[in-house]
Design a protein around this motif. Structure first.
Motif, mmCIF file in Angstrom:
data_model
loop_
_atom_site.group_PDB
_atom_site.id
_atom_site.type_symbol
_atom_site.label_atom_id
_atom_site.label_comp_id
_atom_site.label_asym_id
_atom_site.label_seq_id
_atom_site.Cartn_x
_atom_site.Cartn_y
_atom_site.Cartn_z
ATOM 1 N N SER A 219 0.821 -1.219 0.000
ATOM 2 C CA SER A 219 0.000 0.000 0.000
ATOM 3 C C SER A 219 0.857 1.273 0.000
ATOM 4 O O SER A 219 0.461 2.288 -0.576
ATOM 5 C CB SER A 219 -0.998 -0.007 1.155
ATOM 6 O OG SER A 219 -0.317 -0.192 2.357
ATOM 7 N N SER A 220 2.040 1.226 0.599
ATOM 8 C CA SER A 220 2.887 2.432 0.586
ATOM 9 C C SER A 220 3.363 2.738 -0.839
ATOM 10 O O SER A 220 3.502 3.898 -1.222
ATOM 11 C CB SER A 220 4.075 2.274 1.538
ATOM 12 O OG SER A 220 5.006 1.347 1.026
ATOM 13 N N VAL A 221 3.601 1.694 -1.626
ATOM 14 C CA VAL A 221 4.003 1.891 -3.028
ATOM 15 C C VAL A 221 2.822 2.441 -3.823
ATOM 16 O O VAL A 221 2.966 3.366 -4.628
ATOM 17 C CB VAL A 221 4.483 0.555 -3.643
ATOM 18 C CG1 VAL A 221 4.952 0.768 -5.076
ATOM 19 C CG2 VAL A 221 5.593 -0.050 -2.801
ATOM 20 N N GLN A 222 1.640 1.883 -3.561
ATOM 21 C CA GLN A 222 0.435 2.350 -4.262
ATOM 22 C C GLN A 222 0.174 3.834 -3.977
ATOM 23 O O GLN A 222 -0.226 4.571 -4.869
ATOM 24 C CB GLN A 222 -0.765 1.493 -3.849
ATOM 25 C CG GLN A 222 -0.654 0.062 -4.367
ATOM 26 C CD GLN A 222 -1.769 -0.825 -3.850
ATOM 27 O OE1 GLN A 222 -2.079 -0.803 -2.664
ATOM 28 N NE2 GLN A 222 -2.370 -1.603 -4.741
ATOM 29 N N GLU A 223 0.419 4.236 -2.739
ATOM 30 C CA GLU A 223 0.212 5.653 -2.393
ATOM 31 C C GLU A 223 1.162 6.557 -3.181
ATOM 32 O O GLU A 223 0.758 7.600 -3.698
ATOM 33 C CB GLU A 223 0.437 5.863 -0.885
ATOM 34 C CG GLU A 223 -0.765 5.464 -0.042
ATOM 35 C CD GLU A 223 -0.426 5.372 1.440
ATOM 36 O OE1 GLU A 223 0.542 6.030 1.875
ATOM 37 O OE2 GLU A 223 -1.123 4.624 2.157
ATOM 38 N N ARG A 224 2.428 6.152 -3.299
ATOM 39 C CA ARG A 224 3.383 6.972 -4.063
ATOM 40 C C ARG A 224 2.998 7.016 -5.541
ATOM 41 O O ARG A 224 3.143 8.042 -6.204
ATOM 42 C CB ARG A 224 4.814 6.421 -3.904
ATOM 43 C CG ARG A 224 5.376 6.558 -2.501
ATOM 44 C CD ARG A 224 6.897 6.461 -2.469
ATOM 45 N NE ARG A 224 7.434 5.171 -2.866
ATOM 46 C CZ ARG A 224 7.454 4.076 -2.113
ATOM 47 N NH1 ARG A 224 6.921 4.091 -0.912
ATOM 48 N NH2 ARG A 224 7.994 2.954 -2.569
ATOM 49 N N MET A 225 2.493 5.893 -6.053
ATOM 50 C CA MET A 225 2.069 5.867 -7.461
ATOM 51 C C MET A 225 0.890 6.802 -7.692
ATOM 52 O O MET A 225 0.814 7.490 -8.707
ATOM 53 C CB MET A 225 1.710 4.429 -7.872
ATOM 54 C CG MET A 225 2.912 3.506 -7.928
ATOM 55 S SD MET A 225 2.453 1.770 -8.178
ATOM 56 C CE MET A 225 2.134 1.748 -9.952
ATOM 57 N N THR A 227 0.141 9.500 -5.987
ATOM 58 C CA THR A 227 0.645 10.881 -5.920
ATOM 59 C C THR A 227 1.243 11.311 -7.251
ATOM 60 O O THR A 227 1.115 12.458 -7.665
ATOM 61 C CB THR A 227 1.720 10.999 -4.807
ATOM 62 O OG1 THR A 227 1.156 10.507 -3.596
ATOM 63 C CG2 THR A 227 2.172 12.424 -4.608
ATOM 64 N N LEU A 228 1.892 10.357 -7.937
ATOM 65 C CA LEU A 228 2.534 10.688 -9.211
ATOM 66 C C LEU A 228 1.562 10.635 -10.388
ATOM 67 O O LEU A 228 1.939 10.905 -11.527
ATOM 68 C CB LEU A 228 3.692 9.706 -9.477
ATOM 69 C CG LEU A 228 4.927 9.893 -8.582
ATOM 70 C CD1 LEU A 228 5.867 8.704 -8.725
ATOM 71 C CD2 LEU A 228 5.660 11.182 -8.947
ATOM 72 N N GLY A 229 0.304 10.247 -10.117
ATOM 73 C CA GLY A 229 -0.697 10.175 -11.187
ATOM 74 C C GLY A 229 -0.494 8.990 -12.111
ATOM 75 O O GLY A 229 -0.801 9.058 -13.308
ATOM 76 N N MET A 230 0.009 7.893 -11.573
ATOM 77 C CA MET A 230 0.242 6.714 -12.409
ATOM 78 C C MET A 230 -1.079 5.993 -12.700
ATOM 79 O O MET A 230 -2.052 6.137 -11.954
ATOM 80 C CB MET A 230 1.233 5.796 -11.716
ATOM 81 C CG MET A 230 2.591 6.479 -11.629
ATOM 82 S SD MET A 230 3.896 5.442 -11.068
ATOM 83 C CE MET A 230 5.186 5.864 -12.221
#
Ligand code: ZN
Length: 242
Positions: A219-225, A227-230
């Motif tokens: 989930s921490s990776v998903q949150e960063r993605m 934020t970047l609009g992936m």
């Protein structure tokens, strides 16, 4: 001797760190390409590995696409969007490193290539027939590949004119020989419906191969993605492993 075999990190630093911690002390790290693409941490993944002793890596199709070395028209719309975000994020040092990557490497009795020994950057090895053809394209006993994100072993049998496909179970120690093509699965985007990060330990003294899976904070990776609009699909797939 323990060599850590990793592939398809895809800019997922949380998965990469979990793999490095789980593998512990190793005598070398061989990476089979796709350091970047899809994930949120391309520069961080490159510098994390670049700093390690005895680290070697080859070029994957996403690395080549991020460097505009190949045409991205064959990528679908979402993959192209992810590549554009990666291109925008890459530092000069990361660019220099990615452009230095070779398409193939050989260490002793092992050839490394991202897709296949025949077409290193592009070909997917997904069946025994294609694997059999590819045994003519490397001279070493073993070839390690990535690209499909699926852990698998193709071994030569019956007078070397047939290939057996097997899927290594995690923690199962496999004795290799006489010739085999192996895939350690993907660190940053597993696609075998098991979302745990995948890697392998190769022992060149004993010719053994062991696949491992490790949990990480998806989930921490998903949150960063986010934020970047992936692309949403790329974010969702991490949790299900497809
Ligand atoms: Zn990949």
């Amino acid at each position: 001797m323990r060599i850590l075999i990793i592939s398809d990190i895809h800019a997922n630093l949380t998965a990469l760190d979990a793999v490095l911690a789980s593998a512990g002390d190793v005598d070398g790290i061989w990476c089979l390409g796709d350091l970047v693409g899809y994930g949120p941490d391309p520069n961080e993944c490159i510098s994390r590995l670049h700093d390690r002793n005895n680290f070697s890596c080859i070029m994957g199709n996403h690395d080549a696409a991020a460097m505009e070395l190949i045409d991205t028209q064959s990528f679908n719309l979402e993959a192209r969007r992810a590549i554009e975000i990666t291109q925008h994020a890459l530092s000069d040092a990361s660019r220099a490193y990615l452009s230095s990557l070779p398409e193939k490497l050989t260490f002793g009795q092992v050839t490394l290539s991202h897709g296949s020994p025949r077409h290193p950057v592009w070909e997917y090895l997904l069946d025994a027939h294609t694997a059999l053809i590819n045994f003519d394209y490397f001279k070493t006993d073993f070839c390690f590949v990535g690209h499909t994100h699926l852990p698998v072993q193709y071994s030569l049998h019956d007078g070397w004119d047939s290939v057996r496909l097997s899927v290594p179970r995690p923690e199962q120690v496999i004795s290799l020989g006489p010739r085999a093509i192996l895939n350690p699965g993907s660190v940053g985007q597993p696609r075998d419906r098991n979302p745990r990060a995948s890697f392998a330990i190769f022992d060149p003294d004993r010719n053994t191969w062991t696949n491992h899976r490790v949990v990480y904070d998806i989930s921490s990776v998903q949150e960063r993605m986010e934020t970047l609009g992936m692309p949403a699909r790329h974010i969702q797939r991490l949790a299900a492993g497809w």
